[in-house]
Motif scaffolding. Structure first.
Motif, PDB file in Angstrom:
ATOM      1  N   LYS A  24       1.001  -1.410  -0.265  1.00 55.84           N
ATOM      2  CA  LYS A  24       0.004   0.318   0.299  1.00 55.84           C
ATOM      3  C   LYS A  24       1.000   1.459  -0.063  1.00 55.84           C
ATOM      4  O   LYS A  24       0.533   2.134  -0.740  1.00 55.84           O
ATOM      5  N   ASP A  34      -3.883   8.719  -1.438  1.00 56.48           N
ATOM      6  CA  ASP A  34      -3.854   8.148   0.511  1.00 56.48           C
ATOM      7  C   ASP A  34      -3.705   6.367   0.300  1.00 56.48           C
ATOM      8  O   ASP A  34      -4.508   5.951  -0.545  1.00 56.48           O
ATOM      9  N   ARG A  36      -5.263   4.809   2.039  1.00 60.12           N
ATOM     10  CA  ARG A  36      -7.123   4.012   2.598  1.00 60.12           C
ATOM     11  C   ARG A  36      -7.625   4.551   0.456  1.00 60.12           C
ATOM     12  O   ARG A  36      -8.412   3.569   0.706  1.00 60.12           O
ATOM     13  N   THR A  37      -7.011   5.216   0.225  1.00 62.70           N
ATOM     14  CA  THR A  37      -7.889   5.041  -1.270  1.00 62.70           C
ATOM     15  C   THR A  37      -7.041   3.108  -2.292  1.00 62.70           C
ATOM     16  O   THR A  37      -7.744   2.743  -2.703  1.00 62.70           O
ATOM     17  N   GLN A  39      -6.493   0.770  -0.403  1.00 62.61           N
ATOM     18  CA  GLN A  39      -6.732   0.098  -0.039  1.00 62.61           C
ATOM     19  C   GLN A  39      -8.398  -0.181  -0.466  1.00 62.61           C
ATOM     20  O   GLN A  39      -9.045  -1.890  -0.459  1.00 62.61           O
ATOM     21  N   ARG A  40      -8.783   0.776  -0.813  1.00 65.64           N
ATOM     22  CA  ARG A  40     -10.968   0.855  -1.289  1.00 65.64           C
ATOM     23  C   ARG A  40     -10.048  -0.277  -2.901  1.00 65.64           C
ATOM     24  O   ARG A  40     -11.169  -1.297  -3.382  1.00 65.64           O
ATOM     25  N   ASP A  43      -9.999  -3.834  -2.093  1.00 70.12           N
ATOM     26  CA  ASP A  43     -11.003  -4.384  -2.182  1.00 70.12           C
ATOM     27  C   ASP A  43     -12.030  -4.695  -3.573  1.00 70.12           C
ATOM     28  O   ASP A  43     -12.907  -5.780  -3.802  1.00 70.12           O
TER      29      ASP A  43
END
Length: 75
Positions: A24, A34, A36-37, A39-40, A43
């Motif tokens: 990541k 980011d 978190r992006t 990780q999305r 997913d």
């Protein structure tokens, strides 16, 4: 300049196909996004693999986290 989401996901898919480890932190820096992006995106790619298995009957494919290597691999 940020690259479109589909480019990021296809790059991740190709790296996983080649047996490469994806991290990541590395992706966030490379694409200027980011974590978190990232990780999305992971997913979303997992959901795509699951849907292909269910709809088309392709061999089940997963993205797993390798704690030792601290990154994601295709399984």
């Amino acid at each position: 300049m940020k690259r479109p989401k589909y480019v990021r996901i296809m790059d991740m898919h190709l790296n996983l196909d080649e047996g490469k480890l994806i991290r990541k932190e590395t992706l966030a820096l490379a694409y200027d996004i980011d974590m978190r992006t990232v990780q999305r995106d992971i997913d979303d790619l997992r959901a795509y693999y699951a849907e292909r298995t269910a709809l088309v009957g392709e061999k089940e494919r997963q993205i797993i986290y390798d704690r030792k290597e601290r990154g994601y691999r295709a399984a």
